[in-house]
Motif scaffolding. Structure first.
Motif, PDB file in Angstrom:
ATOM      1  N   GLU A 141      41.017 -14.712 -70.449  1.00 36.61           N
ATOM      2  CA  GLU A 141      42.436 -14.837 -70.108  1.00 36.61           C
ATOM      3  C   GLU A 141      42.917 -13.596 -69.363  1.00 36.61           C
ATOM      4  O   GLU A 141      43.639 -13.693 -68.374  1.00 36.61           O
ATOM      5  CB  GLU A 141      43.270 -15.067 -71.372  1.00 36.61           C
ATOM      6  CG  GLU A 141      44.755 -15.208 -71.117  1.00 36.61           C
ATOM      7  CD  GLU A 141      45.103 -16.323 -70.134  1.00 36.61           C
ATOM      8  OE1 GLU A 141      46.072 -16.139 -69.368  1.00 36.61           O
ATOM      9  OE2 GLU A 141      44.409 -17.367 -70.113  1.00 36.61           O
ATOM     10  N   GLN A 142      42.480 -12.432 -69.823  1.00 37.55           N
ATOM     11  CA  GLN A 142      42.847 -11.186 -69.148  1.00 37.55           C
ATOM     12  C   GLN A 142      42.279 -11.166 -67.728  1.00 37.55           C
ATOM     13  O   GLN A 142      42.959 -10.753 -66.791  1.00 37.55           O
ATOM     14  CB  GLN A 142      42.336  -9.991 -69.954  1.00 37.55           C
ATOM     15  CG  GLN A 142      42.773  -8.660 -69.408  1.00 37.55           C
ATOM     16  CD  GLN A 142      42.272  -7.505 -70.275  1.00 37.55           C
ATOM     17  OE1 GLN A 142      41.301  -7.629 -71.008  1.00 37.55           O
ATOM     18  NE2 GLN A 142      42.933  -6.374 -70.172  1.00 37.55           N
ATOM     19  N   SER A 143      41.045 -11.631 -67.579  1.00 39.28           N
ATOM     20  CA  SER A 143      40.426 -11.685 -66.247  1.00 39.28           C
ATOM     21  C   SER A 143      41.195 -12.628 -65.328  1.00 39.28           C
ATOM     22  O   SER A 143      41.371 -12.346 -64.139  1.00 39.28           O
ATOM     23  CB  SER A 143      38.967 -12.136 -66.354  1.00 39.28           C
ATOM     24  OG  SER A 143      38.220 -11.203 -67.088  1.00 39.28           O
ATOM     25  N   ARG A 144      41.659 -13.761 -65.885  1.00 41.45           N
ATOM     26  CA  ARG A 144      42.443 -14.710 -65.081  1.00 41.45           C
ATOM     27  C   ARG A 144      43.765 -14.070 -64.646  1.00 41.45           C
ATOM     28  O   ARG A 144      44.191 -14.231 -63.508  1.00 41.45           O
ATOM     29  CB  ARG A 144      42.698 -16.002 -65.856  1.00 41.45           C
ATOM     30  CG  ARG A 144      41.476 -16.913 -65.940  1.00 41.45           C
ATOM     31  CD  ARG A 144      41.808 -18.277 -66.518  1.00 41.45           C
ATOM     32  NE  ARG A 144      42.105 -18.238 -67.941  1.00 41.45           N
ATOM     33  CZ  ARG A 144      41.205 -18.324 -68.912  1.00 41.45           C
ATOM     34  NH1 ARG A 144      39.924 -18.457 -68.616  1.00 41.45           N
ATOM     35  NH2 ARG A 144      41.558 -18.288 -70.178  1.00 41.45           N
ATOM     36  N   GLN A 145      44.390 -13.342 -65.563  1.00 46.30           N
ATOM     37  CA  GLN A 145      45.662 -12.687 -65.228  1.00 46.30           C
ATOM     38  C   GLN A 145      45.472 -11.617 -64.156  1.00 46.30           C
ATOM     39  O   GLN A 145      46.345 -11.409 -63.318  1.00 46.30           O
ATOM     40  CB  GLN A 145      46.300 -12.080 -66.477  1.00 46.30           C
ATOM     41  CG  GLN A 145      46.848 -13.118 -67.432  1.00 46.30           C
ATOM     42  CD  GLN A 145      47.366 -12.505 -68.720  1.00 46.30           C
ATOM     43  OE1 GLN A 145      47.323 -11.293 -68.905  1.00 46.30           O
ATOM     44  NE2 GLN A 145      47.864 -13.348 -69.616  1.00 46.30           N
ATOM     45  N   LEU A 146      44.336 -10.930 -64.192  1.00 45.01           N
ATOM     46  CA  LEU A 146      44.039  -9.907 -63.184  1.00 45.01           C
ATOM     47  C   LEU A 146      43.489 -10.513 -61.900  1.00 45.01           C
ATOM     48  O   LEU A 146      43.238  -9.793 -60.934  1.00 45.01           O
ATOM     49  CB  LEU A 146      43.028  -8.895 -63.740  1.00 45.01           C
ATOM     50  CG  LEU A 146      43.505  -8.047 -64.915  1.00 45.01           C
ATOM     51  CD1 LEU A 146      42.346  -7.237 -65.493  1.00 45.01           C
ATOM     52  CD2 LEU A 146      44.639  -7.124 -64.469  1.00 45.01           C
ATOM     53  N   ALA A 147      43.270 -11.831 -61.914  1.00 41.03           N
ATOM     54  CA  ALA A 147      42.709 -12.559 -60.770  1.00 41.03           C
ATOM     55  C   ALA A 147      41.352 -12.001 -60.353  1.00 41.03           C
ATOM     56  O   ALA A 147      41.047 -11.885 -59.166  1.00 41.03           O
ATOM     57  CB  ALA A 147      43.693 -12.559 -59.599  1.00 41.03           C
ATOM     58  N   LEU A 148      40.533 -11.636 -61.369  1.00 38.28           N
ATOM     59  CA  LEU A 148      39.197 -11.137 -61.071  1.00 38.28           C
ATOM     60  C   LEU A 148      38.329 -12.273 -60.548  1.00 38.28           C
ATOM     61  O   LEU A 148      38.403 -13.402 -61.044  1.00 38.28           O
ATOM     62  CB  LEU A 148      38.549 -10.544 -62.329  1.00 38.28           C
ATOM     63  CG  LEU A 148      39.160  -9.259 -62.874  1.00 38.28           C
ATOM     64  CD1 LEU A 148      38.453  -8.851 -64.160  1.00 38.28           C
ATOM     65  CD2 LEU A 148      39.066  -8.145 -61.848  1.00 38.28           C
ATOM     66  N   PRO A 149      37.495 -12.000 -59.569  1.00 33.34           N
ATOM     67  CA  PRO A 149      36.583 -13.035 -59.074  1.00 33.34           C
ATOM     68  C   PRO A 149      35.612 -13.469 -60.177  1.00 33.34           C
ATOM     69  O   PRO A 149      35.203 -12.653 -61.005  1.00 33.34           O
ATOM     70  CB  PRO A 149      35.827 -12.352 -57.938  1.00 33.34           C
ATOM     71  CG  PRO A 149      36.558 -11.090 -57.649  1.00 33.34           C
ATOM     72  CD  PRO A 149      37.360 -10.746 -58.848  1.00 33.34           C
TER      73      PRO A 149
END
Length: 197
Positions: A141-149
């Motif tokens: 979820e954190q990765s999605r919020q940061l828009a990480l590839p």
């Protein structure tokens, strides 16, 4: 030099920028790579750096001294290291290797315990796996919020898939143990072993 997960990690991080060992260790933890690469002991990181240096895969870029800190050596990847990184990566992605983790080894001798003990232990493991899955979901979820590839979190995606399959298996086995559909008798198994020898 033989490939290793920690060696690959060090080489890969040095592709990004020259770093000193503390910087390497910090990035491993910041990026969550300590979940897939064992770097719990600083000595193993230094041994890996020494081996990479001896093999010519990395080189000393500079050594600096600050009055507040001990001498720091900054390393950079060499051309041979760049080539080796690609070779190791491709080998590790393709080749299936026999790994010997503790859990399957312990499973192979669960007959030494009573069925109710195994049920309790596997249920406790399932609780831990659920917690790990929750942590991975929070991280996703954190990765999605940061828009990480997606490529930056592929190992977490894999770990989630493996843990999900393990949890399904654990739940099925503990249900069979709980219901009495799966049981054994150690004396009978010991007799079978004696007869086979």
């Amino acid at each position: 030099m033989r490939s290793s997960p920690l060696g690959l990690t060090v080489l890969s991080l040095l592709h990004m920028q020259p770093l000193h060992p503390y910087g390497i260790q910090r990035l491993i933890k910041q990026w969550g790579k300590d979940q897939v690469v064992n770097v719990s002991q600083r000595a193993s990181l230094y041994r890996t750096i020494d081996r990479l240096l001896d093999a010519g895969l990395i080189a000393v870029r500079e050594t600096s001294r600050d009055q507040q800190y001990p001498e720091r050596t900054v390393y950079e990847v060499t051309d041979a290291g760049r080539t080796t990184t690609r070779v190791w990566l491709r080998e590790m992605l393709v080749a299936t290797r026999s790994e010997y983790p503790e859990f399957p080894a312990a499973l192979s001798f669960t007959m030494m315990l009573l069925p109710q003990e195994v049920e309790a232990d596997l249920a406790a493991r399932a609780t831990q796996v659920r917690a790990q899955l929750a942590e991975l979901e929070a991280s996703a979820e954190q990765s999605r919020q940061l828009a990480l590839p997606r490529i930056t979190v592929l190992e977490d995606e894999y770990r989630r898939a493996v843990l999900t399959a393990e949890l399904e298996w654990l739940d099925a086995v503990t249900a069979d143990l709980r219901s009495g559909a799966f049981t054994w008798d150690f004396d009978t198994l010991a007799a079978l072993a004696r007869a086979a020898s």
